[in-house]
Design an enzyme around this catalytic site. Structure first.
Site, PDB file in Angstrom:
ATOM      1  CG  HIS A 244     -17.259  29.194  22.509  1.00 35.43           C
ATOM      2  ND1 HIS A 244     -16.749  29.861  21.427  1.00 35.43           N
ATOM      3  CD2 HIS A 244     -18.608  29.178  22.329  1.00 35.43           C
ATOM      4  CE1 HIS A 244     -17.726  30.235  20.625  1.00 35.43           C
ATOM      5  NE2 HIS A 244     -18.873  29.833  21.156  1.00 35.43           N
ATOM      6  CD  GLU A 245     -21.078  27.268  24.414  1.00 35.63           C
ATOM      7  OE1 GLU A 245     -21.857  28.229  24.559  1.00 35.63           O
ATOM      8  OE2 GLU A 245     -20.827  26.761  23.301  1.00 35.63           O
TER       9      GLU A 245
ATOM     10  CG  HIS B 253     -21.989  32.471  24.229  1.00 36.61           C
ATOM     11  ND1 HIS B 253     -22.192  33.502  23.348  1.00 36.61           N
ATOM     12  CD2 HIS B 253     -21.523  31.422  23.493  1.00 36.61           C
ATOM     13  CE1 HIS B 253     -21.875  33.104  22.113  1.00 36.61           C
ATOM     14  NE2 HIS B 253     -21.452  31.852  22.184  1.00 36.61           N
TER      15      HIS B 253
ATOM     16  CD  GLU C 120     -19.829  32.812  18.685  1.00 37.87           C
ATOM     17  OE1 GLU C 120     -18.990  31.887  18.742  1.00 37.87           O
ATOM     18  OE2 GLU C 120     -20.970  32.700  19.193  1.00 37.87           O
TER      19      GLU C 120
END
Length: 495
Positions: free
Chosen positions: A261-262, A265, A291
Site C-alpha cells: 500500500h505505502e 504512494h 490513494e
C-alpha cells in the site's frame, strides 16, 4: 517589473517554500520513526516555529504584488498551475491568522505522543481533551477560510480533494454503501468459511520479505527507505520518498500489504515530474488520486489471484509450509471478516470503515457531534455496520492517527481512491492485454509504467476528475469498483 521578472521571483519564492515544507515532512517522519519519546515537547516547538515561517511565506505581501504583474494566459501549463496554487495558498494564508496556524502546528505535534500513549493504554479519555482542542482550532481555521462553501467541512475537504464537496461525496459513497451491503449479505449467505492464517511469524523475516516485495513493485530504494512505525505511512517525494510498515507476529499480511500500500504512494511520488520538484505543479493531483495508486497496488494487483500465486512461493520459502496451497493462500489473503482495524480490513468492509469516519468527522466539523460523544457514536455505528461491539478504544476511535495531526477532510479520499483504482485497473487491462500474465510472474514494470504515463508524470497539472477521465475514457463512478468486488468475491465465496 516585467511579467517574466515577476514570475521568476514568484517561482523562486515558491521553491524555497516547497523546500521548507519538505523539511517539515522529514521532521514528521522522524517523530514517528526515529525520535526519542522525550523529544515530543521539543518537536512541538520546532514544528510551531517552522509553521510560523511557512505561514509568513505563504502570506508574504510580495506574492500579491507578483501575482498582480502576471497574466496567466501568457504562461505554459505548469506555470499557470504554479500561479493558481500560489494564489490559493496566498488567499488562505491571509485569512488564517499566524497565531492560529502556529497553534495548530504546535498542538498537532504535541498530540502525536498523547494519541500514541492513549492508543497503547486503550483510553479514549486520555486523548479526548487534546482532540477537542484540535477540533476547535480546525473549526476556527475553516471559519476563517470559509468563502461561501455549503458547509464548513467543505473548506477542509478542499485541501485533499480539490473541487469536491461533502454532499457530493456522501452521495457517491451512499451508492457504494448500498452495493457493499448487498455484497456482504451474499458472502454471509454463501456459508463458506475461509480460515485466517495462524502461527507466529518472525519480525525480521517479515521485513526482509516486505523489502523484496517493495522492489517487485518498482520501489526505488536509492530514493527511499523502509522502516517501522505505529501507523504505516508514506512521506516525502521525488528523490526522498520513504515508507513505513508495522509488525504483527501473528499476522504477516499486515506488514506485507502495508508495504505494498505505502509503496503505491511512494512510487507515485518517485515518478512525479522532476523538473517541477518543490513547485505546486509537481505536487500530486489529489489525495483521492494518491490513494488510487496505493489501493490499486494493494488490491487489484497485490490481492489478485495472479499475484497471490506468485507471492505464495516466496511466502512459503520465507516461513515454511503453512499447510496451504496457492489457491487457499489466495482465499486467505482475501478473507472477508468484519474486523475492528481499518488498515487490516478486507476490500468489502474497508469502505464501510471509511464511511464511518467520514460521517463522524463531518459531523464534528459542522458542529453536530461533540468530542465527548465521539467514542459512543463510533461504537454505535460500528455495531450497526459490522455486527460487532467494539471491545476496546484502541480498536475503535483511537486506532487512526489522522485526527491527532489535524487531518480532517482526509478520510473520504480513501474511498474515492478505491473508486478511482477500479476505473484505472479496468482501463489498464484494456490497454495492456498481458497485464494479468505479467502480474502472475511478478513483472510489474509495464503496468506501473502505464500508471506513470497516465497519472504520475502529470503531477498537479490536470484536475483530479479530469485526470482519471483522461486515463480511462470515462468519468469515474462506483460501478467498476462494485463490478470488480462482486466478480472477485463471488468467485471466492461461490455465489
Amino acid at each position: 517589473m516585467t511579467q517574466n521578472e515577476a514570475y521568476a521571483a514568484l517561482a523562486a519564492h515558491l521553491k524555497t517554500t516547497g523546500a521548507l515544507e519538505q523539511v517539515a515532512g522529514v521532521m514528521g517522519w522522524d517523530q514517528e520513526v526515529m525520535m526519542p519519546h522525550k523529544g515530543d515537547a521539543q518537536r512541538a516547538e520546532q514544528m510551531g516555529a517552522l509553521e510560523q515561517v511557512l505561514h509568513a511565506r505563504r502570506g508574504d505581501e510580495r506574492i500579491g504584488e507578483w501575482l498582480a504583474q502576471i497574466d496567466s494566459t501568457q504562461l505554459d501549463q505548469a506555470a499557470r498551475v504554479n500561479v493558481a496554487e500560489a494564489q490559493k495558498a496566498y488567499d488562505r494564508a491571509r485569512r488564517v491568522p499566524s497565531d492560529l496556524a502556529e497553534a495548530l502546528a504546535r498542538k498537532t505535534a504535541a498530540a502525536m505522543g498523547i494519541w500514541a500513549q492513549a492508543r497503547k493504554d486503550s483510553d479514549f479519555s486520555g486523548f479526548a481533551p487534546v482532540l477537542d482542542e484540535i477540533l476547535t482550532l480546525k473549526r476556527r481555521e475553516a471559519e476563517a477560510r470559509h468563502e461561501g462553501e455549503a458547509e464548513l467541512y467543505d473548506v477542509l475537504l478542499d485541501d485533499y480533494e480539490p473541487g469536491q464537496s461533502g454532499a457530493t461525496i456522501a452521495e457517491i459513497l451512499g451508492r457504494l454503501r448500498n452495493g457493499l451491503v448487498d455484497l456482504r449479505e451474499n458472502i454471509l449467505a454463501s456459508g463458506k468459511i475461509v480460515k485466517p492464517l495462524t502461527g507466529s511469524f518472525d519480525a525480521d523475516t517479515q521485513m526482509a520479505l516486505g523489502t523484496e516485495i517493495a522492489k517487485t513493485f518498482c520501489y526505488d530504494f536509492n530514493a527511499g527507505r523502509l522502516d517501522k512505525s505505529v501507523h504505516p505511512f508514506s512521506s516525502g517525494n521525488n528523490g526522498d520518498s520513504r515508507i513505513t510498515t508495522r509488525i504483527n507476529p501473528e499476522n504477516p499480511f499486515d506488514c506485507l500489504y502495508s508495504v505494498i500500500h505505502e509503496v503505491g504512494h511512494a512510487v507515485y511520488e518517485q515518478n512525479m515530474p522532476a523538473e517541477h520538484a518543490m513547485m505546486p505543479a509537481g505536487f500530486y493531483a489529489s489525495m483521492g488520486v494518491h490513494e488510487s495508486q496505493s489501493r490499486l497496488f494493494e488490491n487489484q494487483i497485490g490481492r489478485s489471484r495472479e499475484f497471490c500465486h506468485h507471492l505464495f512461493a516466496k511466502f512459503s520459502a520465507a516461513f515454511g509450509d503453512q499447510g496451504l496451497d496457492a489457491e487457499t493462500f489466495y482465499a486467505t489473503v482475501n478473507r472477508v471478516h468484519p474486523g475492528f482495524i481499518r488498515t487490516e480490513s478486507d476490500e468489502v468492509f474497508y469502505n464501510l470503515h471509511v464511511l464511518l469516519r467520514f460521517d463522524l468527522e463531518r459531523a464534528m466539523i459542522n458542529g453536530d457531534l461533540a468530542v465527548n460523544d465521539l467514542e459512543a457514536a463510533w461504537n454505535d455505528r460500528f455495531a450497526a455496520d459490522f455486527g460487532q461491539k467494539v471491545n476496546r478504544a484502541a480498536n475503535g476511535a483511537l486506532q487512526d492517527v489522522h485526527w491527532s495531526v489535524g487531518l480532517f477532510g482526509y478520510f473520504p479520499t480513501y474511498a474515492l481512491g478505491n473508486i478511482y483504482a477500479a476505473c484505472l485497473f479496468e482501463a489498464m487491462q484494456k490497454a495492456l492485454p498481458d497485464t494479468k500474465a505479467n502480474i502472475a510472474k511478478g513483472l510489474l514494470a509495464e503496468p506501473i509504467g502505464w500508471l506513470t504515463k497516465n497519472i504520475h508524470r502529470h503531477g498537479r497539472m490536470v484536475p483530479p476528475v479530469e485526470l482519471i477521465t483522461n486515463a480511462t475514457g470515462r468519468a469515474p463512478d462506483e460501478r467498476p469498483l462494485l463490478a470488480y468486488l462482486n466478480a472477485k468475491f463471488g468467485d471466492i465465496y461461490g455465489f
